[in-house]
Structure formats: C-alpha cells, structure tokens
Design a protein around this motif. Sequence first.
Motif, mmCIF file in Angstrom:
data_model
loop_
_atom_site.group_PDB
_atom_site.id
_atom_site.type_symbol
_atom_site.label_atom_id
_atom_site.label_comp_id
_atom_site.label_asym_id
_atom_site.label_seq_id
_atom_site.Cartn_x
_atom_site.Cartn_y
_atom_site.Cartn_z
ATOM 1 N N ASN A 158 39.110 72.997 82.453
ATOM 2 C CA ASN A 158 39.865 72.110 81.560
ATOM 3 C C ASN A 158 39.304 70.689 81.608
ATOM 4 O O ASN A 158 39.098 70.064 80.566
ATOM 5 N N GLU A 159 39.043 70.171 82.798
ATOM 6 C CA GLU A 159 38.523 68.804 82.911
ATOM 7 C C GLU A 159 37.168 68.675 82.214
ATOM 8 O O GLU A 159 36.917 67.716 81.487
ATOM 9 N N GLU A 160 36.301 69.655 82.438
ATOM 10 C CA GLU A 160 34.967 69.630 81.817
ATOM 11 C C GLU A 160 35.074 69.699 80.299
ATOM 12 O O GLU A 160 34.425 68.933 79.579
ATOM 13 N N LEU A 161 35.870 70.641 79.796
ATOM 14 C CA LEU A 161 35.953 70.857 78.350
ATOM 15 C C LEU A 161 36.651 69.683 77.661
ATOM 16 O O LEU A 161 36.255 69.253 76.585
ATOM 17 N N LYS A 162 37.701 69.178 78.304
ATOM 18 C CA LYS A 162 38.431 68.042 77.743
ATOM 19 C C LYS A 162 37.480 66.856 77.538
ATOM 20 O O LYS A 162 37.451 66.232 76.480
ATOM 21 N N ALA A 163 36.684 66.577 78.568
ATOM 22 C CA ALA A 163 35.748 65.448 78.498
ATOM 23 C C ALA A 163 34.684 65.706 77.430
ATOM 24 O O ALA A 163 34.347 64.806 76.648
ATOM 25 N N PHE A 164 34.175 66.931 77.397
ATOM 26 C CA PHE A 164 33.146 67.244 76.394
ATOM 27 C C PHE A 164 33.691 67.070 74.975
ATOM 28 O O PHE A 164 33.092 66.395 74.135
ATOM 29 N N TRP A 165 34.851 67.668 74.705
ATOM 30 C CA TRP A 165 35.413 67.609 73.345
ATOM 31 C C TRP A 165 35.803 66.171 72.973
ATOM 32 O O TRP A 165 35.681 65.779 71.817
ATOM 33 N N LYS A 166 36.242 65.412 73.954
ATOM 34 C CA LYS A 166 36.590 64.009 73.681
ATOM 35 C C LYS A 166 35.375 63.269 73.104
ATOM 36 O O LYS A 166 35.495 62.507 72.144
ATOM 37 N N GLY A 167 34.210 63.544 73.689
ATOM 38 C CA GLY A 167 32.968 62.939 73.206
ATOM 39 C C GLY A 167 32.599 63.377 71.792
ATOM 40 O O GLY A 167 31.778 62.757 71.123
ATOM 41 N N CYS A 168 33.197 64.461 71.339
ATOM 42 C CA CYS A 168 32.954 64.978 69.970
ATOM 43 C C CYS A 168 34.040 64.493 69.010
ATOM 44 O O CYS A 168 34.102 64.944 67.857
ATOM 45 N N GLY A 169 34.939 63.650 69.491
ATOM 46 C CA GLY A 169 36.053 63.201 68.646
ATOM 47 C C GLY A 169 37.086 64.292 68.444
ATOM 48 O O GLY A 169 37.752 64.353 67.408
ATOM 49 N N VAL A 170 37.227 65.153 69.457
ATOM 50 C CA VAL A 170 38.127 66.309 69.344
ATOM 51 C C VAL A 170 39.054 66.341 70.560
ATOM 52 O O VAL A 170 38.614 66.119 71.687
#
Length: 236
Positions: A158-170
């Motif tokens: 969750n932490e990894e995906l949350k950070a990744f998607w945040k960088g995509c504006g998601v």
Amino acid sequence: MKKEMIYEGKAKKVWTTEDPEQLIVEYKDDATAFNGLKKGTISGKGVINNRMSNALMKRLERAGIPTHYVEELSERETLVKRVSIVPLEVIIRNISAGSFSQRYGVEEGIVFDSPTIEFSYKNDALGDPLLNTYHARALKLATEEEIETIKDYSFRINEELKAFWKGCGVTLVDFKLEFGRLSDGSIVLADEISPDTSRLWDSKTGEKLDKDRFRRDLGGVEEAYQEIMKRLEENI
Ligand code: TMP
Ligand code: ASP
C-alpha cells in the motif's frame, strides 16, 4: 511454450509450460462484476492489465516484496512462478468507497487516518464472504505466520503503490491482493494489480479511472483504462 490450459477465470487463462515451476498467465478483455452477474468486454483491457500489473510488480520486487512475476512474454502473456493460491482476498483501503461505504452506511471519499485491511474467503460459490483472521485459521486457509507475512506485505505494498500513484496524479482509494505459496512454502504476491482490482481516482477531479466505470455503468470505460495506463507509462 504454452502446453495445457489448467484454469480459465473471469479475466485470465493460465497455462502450464515445460517448467513445472512456471506458468503462463494470459489476460482477457472479459469483465465481470457482482460475482459474475454482470458480464461484458472492455476492449484492450487485457493488454493494459498485463502491462500494468507487471510494471507494478517489478517495482514492488525492487522494494523488497516477493512476487510471482518472472517475465512479460507478449502484450497479453506473462511468465509467472507457479504458486498455490492462499484462498484469501486481501483488501486494503485508504478512503471509504464500495462495499465499505455500503456496509457501514457512510459516504464515499472519507480519508482514513490509517489504512484498513480486510479478508474475504476466496470462494465464488459462497460469494467471497468476509472473514477475520481467526476464521481463516479455523478454516485452515493459512497459518498464523503466513497471515502475519501477508498483512506485513499488504501494508508495505500500500505504501509503495500510494506513493507511486500520487506521482501520477492519482489517488489510490483501495485495492485487492492475492498471495500464493511457492513450492518451498514461501509467500509471494500473485494474481494482478490493475484497474480491475484497484480504485484509482484522479487526484484533482476525483474522476474514476478504474473498473467502477464498468460496475456502475458510468461510461467511458475504455478511455479510463487508457488514461490510467498513460499516467503509469509516463511515470514508471
Ligand atoms: P469493494 O469495495 O467492492 O469491497 O472492493 C474493494 C476493492 O477490491 C476494489 O478496489 C475492487 C477490488 N475487488 C476485486 O478486485 N475483486 C472483487 O471481486 C471485489 C468485490 C473487489
Ligand atoms: N470480478 C468480480 C466478479 O465478477 C467482481 C468485481 O470486480 O467487481 O465478481
């Protein structure tokens, strides 16, 4: 390379290979919802889910989470490690939506102070009933140690995906994971991570860029899958 089809599910086919420890997963465009009651096709979905799931699993591997991913073979096919699936669906939520909102009678979009985890028994005939870890132990679905590992991996994912998607504006609202056991008994992330299995909202507009467009007949389903894939490819 494909030998024999051993499984056909709602969104994927699974084939054996010459190597007994490896399988080929083939992603289809078929989509279902509500335990198969609603059926349809999302054109190009198989290609997007295959590539997205692989890109995210590679990222998770780099972050120290073991996965079943081996190699992308084609647009729709991926070589994976053979696992026996732990019959638990693990759902992590950061924001209220879907069945959480329905069950507890709250609006969608409430940001939680900390993420939640829930488990369902992966059993279509029973409609994947919700259970707690004591029930999972009683049903011998997993050991205590396996459940601890699954919880630890799920929150780290969750932490990894949350950070990744945040960088995509998601915004990563929630998602479902499945884990498997390798032949040596170790637990790895299996199945897929895609817009079929995650809720992904545009951070600015709140627009849904996931399978809820299909589940809820919102229209623009293919466009949403293409948009989320574009965001991923620009940032991976
Ligand atoms: P839910 O709010 O309907 O319980 O869904 C939570 C998350 O799990 C959502 O991101 C969609 C995903 N999901 C699946 O991947 N498969 C399923 O069968 C269901 C019900 C949900
Ligand atoms: N794919 C699941 C089904 O057919 C549910 C969903 O994704 O909403 O039941």
